[in-house]
Design a protein around this motif. Structure first.
Motif, PDB file in Angstrom:
ATOM      1  N   ARG A  85       0.835  -1.198   0.000  1.00 43.71           N
ATOM      2  CA  ARG A  85       0.000   0.000   0.000  1.00 43.71           C
ATOM      3  C   ARG A  85       0.875   1.255   0.000  1.00 43.71           C
ATOM      4  O   ARG A  85       1.923   1.283   0.634  1.00 43.71           O
ATOM      5  N   LEU A  86       0.368   2.314  -0.679  1.00 44.22           N
ATOM      6  CA  LEU A  86       1.092   3.578  -0.715  1.00 44.22           C
ATOM      7  C   LEU A  86       0.917   4.309   0.604  1.00 44.22           C
ATOM      8  O   LEU A  86      -0.200   4.409   1.130  1.00 44.22           O
ATOM      9  N   LEU A  87       2.009   4.828   1.142  1.00 46.32           N
ATOM     10  CA  LEU A  87       1.968   5.558   2.398  1.00 46.32           C
ATOM     11  C   LEU A  87       2.162   7.044   2.132  1.00 46.32           C
ATOM     12  O   LEU A  87       2.896   7.437   1.230  1.00 46.32           O
ATOM     13  N   ALA A  88       1.493   7.877   2.926  1.00 46.74           N
ATOM     14  CA  ALA A  88       1.600   9.324   2.798  1.00 46.74           C
ATOM     15  C   ALA A  88       2.841   9.802   3.540  1.00 46.74           C
ATOM     16  O   ALA A  88       3.094   9.386   4.680  1.00 46.74           O
ATOM     17  N   GLU A 139      -1.855   5.974   5.589  1.00 43.79           N
ATOM     18  CA  GLU A 139      -2.015   5.420   4.252  1.00 43.79           C
ATOM     19  C   GLU A 139      -2.558   6.476   3.299  1.00 43.79           C
ATOM     20  O   GLU A 139      -3.467   7.233   3.646  1.00 43.79           O
ATOM     21  N   LEU A 140      -2.003   6.542   2.097  1.00 42.53           N
ATOM     22  CA  LEU A 140      -2.398   7.569   1.142  1.00 42.53           C
ATOM     23  C   LEU A 140      -3.803   7.341   0.610  1.00 42.53           C
ATOM     24  O   LEU A 140      -4.627   8.254   0.607  1.00 42.53           O
ATOM     25  N   PHE A 199     -12.704  -0.039  -4.004  1.00 42.59           N
ATOM     26  CA  PHE A 199     -13.372   1.163  -3.502  1.00 42.59           C
ATOM     27  C   PHE A 199     -12.365   2.034  -2.761  1.00 42.59           C
ATOM     28  O   PHE A 199     -11.824   1.637  -1.724  1.00 42.59           O
ATOM     29  N   ASP A 200     -12.099   3.245  -3.290  1.00 44.03           N
ATOM     30  CA  ASP A 200     -11.152   4.185  -2.689  1.00 44.03           C
ATOM     31  C   ASP A 200     -11.887   5.012  -1.634  1.00 44.03           C
ATOM     32  O   ASP A 200     -12.695   5.878  -1.958  1.00 44.03           O
ATOM     33  N   ILE A 201     -11.590   4.754  -0.373  1.00 40.94           N
ATOM     34  CA  ILE A 201     -12.330   5.382   0.730  1.00 40.94           C
ATOM     35  C   ILE A 201     -12.108   6.890   0.751  1.00 40.94           C
ATOM     36  O   ILE A 201     -13.047   7.673   0.907  1.00 40.94           O
ATOM     37  N   SER A 256      -1.350  13.838  -2.116  1.00 42.90           N
ATOM     38  CA  SER A 256      -0.253  13.713  -1.151  1.00 42.90           C
ATOM     39  C   SER A 256      -0.673  13.500   0.299  1.00 42.90           C
ATOM     40  O   SER A 256       0.127  13.012   1.093  1.00 42.90           O
ATOM     41  N   ASP A 257      -1.911  13.864   0.681  1.00 39.57           N
ATOM     42  CA  ASP A 257      -2.318  13.735   2.085  1.00 39.57           C
ATOM     43  C   ASP A 257      -2.873  12.344   2.375  1.00 39.57           C
ATOM     44  O   ASP A 257      -3.598  11.766   1.554  1.00 39.57           O
ATOM     45  N   GLY A 258      -2.553  11.822   3.558  1.00 42.98           N
ATOM     46  CA  GLY A 258      -3.123  10.548   3.981  1.00 42.98           C
ATOM     47  C   GLY A 258      -4.555  10.728   4.456  1.00 42.98           C
ATOM     48  O   GLY A 258      -5.016  11.848   4.706  1.00 42.98           O
ATOM     49  N   PHE A 259      -5.261   9.600   4.584  1.00 47.64           N
ATOM     50  CA  PHE A 259      -6.644   9.658   5.054  1.00 47.64           C
ATOM     51  C   PHE A 259      -6.677   9.237   6.519  1.00 47.64           C
ATOM     52  O   PHE A 259      -6.809   8.061   6.854  1.00 47.64           O
ATOM     53  N   GLY A 260      -6.513  10.239   7.378  1.00 42.15           N
ATOM     54  CA  GLY A 260      -6.520   9.992   8.815  1.00 42.15           C
ATOM     55  C   GLY A 260      -7.693  10.685   9.484  1.00 42.15           C
ATOM     56  O   GLY A 260      -8.696  11.015   8.850  1.00 42.15           O
ATOM     57  N   PHE A 261      -7.541  10.935  10.781  1.00 42.54           N
ATOM     58  CA  PHE A 261      -8.612  11.576  11.547  1.00 42.54           C
ATOM     59  C   PHE A 261      -8.944  12.948  10.984  1.00 42.54           C
ATOM     60  O   PHE A 261     -10.121  13.308  10.886  1.00 42.54           O
ATOM     61  N   MET A 262      -7.921  13.721  10.604  1.00 40.40           N
ATOM     62  CA  MET A 262      -8.147  15.088  10.140  1.00 40.40           C
ATOM     63  C   MET A 262      -9.063  15.132   8.914  1.00 40.40           C
ATOM     64  O   MET A 262     -10.072  15.838   8.914  1.00 40.40           O
TER      65      MET A 262
END
Length: 239
Positions: free
Chosen positions: A2-5, A22-23, A30-32, A97-103
């Motif tokens: 998996r691609l990491l941010a 994770e990016l 399905f891209d969340i 470029s940004d990961g999908f985290g809490f923010m």
């Protein structure tokens, strides 16, 4: 794998959870992140606005104010425009470029619909009548902001996808990429942000000046865009 941010792999677990490690997290194909970036939050935003207009109408005997019409029209059009131009999302910093985290997850699904609808929520209980002159002035202001926002973003997206219908000039960077140096992008570092801010102001003005709460959006957005501008400048320094 998996691609990491890059921004979410600092080694600080709490920070990485907030920013997103994770990016592009996926369930099958399905891209969340890409799905949540626009559709759920923006559609819910419009639905909340419509419910607030219904609340105002129930309190006024079936009619809504000119100020509520402006908010519904401006923010509804913004959502339709975003969904129509959804393919341009893939060239934005959030997706690229940004990961999908809490923010991002909380921002997309909670922060956006429940804070961007503050103007409609205020107007549901405070029935501001602008009159034809102020209505026309705010409408023109919004039109100016939208024109700058859409044309600047259109130029950028076309250029990033190898198209240049306007024949814009550019400069070659050390990294091998190109930066636009004419048109809106030759006149300003971030003309799309400028157009966005003008539109944001036009969304707030229909509430008049009874409270600073309804101007939260323009203040928050200005801080957000200054932060993004600094990130963009940092990225450009590495080009």
């Amino acid at each position: 794998g998996r691609l990491l941010a890059l921004g979410g792999n600092s080694g600080n677990h709490l920070y990485d959870w907030f920013m997103g490690r994770e990016l592009n997290p996926q369930i099958g194909s399905f891209d969340i992140k890409t799905f949540n970036e626009l559709r759920p939050g923006m559609i819910l935003w419009v639905l909340i606005n419509i419910s607030m207009a219904c609340e105002q109408a129930s309190r006024r005997g079936g009619t809504i104010t000119d100020s509520m019409w402006l908010v519904l029209a401006f923010q509804g059009w913004y959502t339709v425009d975003a969904l129509y131009n959804e393919p341009a999302l893939f060239s934005t910093m959030d997706v690229a470029s940004d990961g999908f985290g809490f923010m991002l997850s909380i921002g997309d699904l909670v922060w956006l619909p429940f804070t961007y609808s503050l103007q409609a929520r205020y107007l549901a209980w405070n029935h501001v009548e602008l009159g034809p002159v102020w209505t026309a002035a705010i409408f023109i202001l919004h039109g100016l902001g939208y024109y700058i926002f859409r044309t600047a973003n259109g130029d950028k997206n076309n250029f990033r996808n190898g198209k240049n219908p306007k024949g814009l000039s550019s400069m070659q960077t050390k990294r091998g990429t190109k930066l636009i140096t004419s048109g809106w992008w030759g006149a300003s570092r971030h003309p799309n942000y400028f157009g966005d801010l003008i539109m944001g102001l036009a969304w707030c003005l229909p509430t008049a000046f009874g409270t600073p709460v309804t101007y939260y959006y323009i203040i928050y957005f200005a801080v957000l865009l200054v932060h993004r501008q600094r990130r963009d400048d940092e990225a450009c320094q590495h080009k």
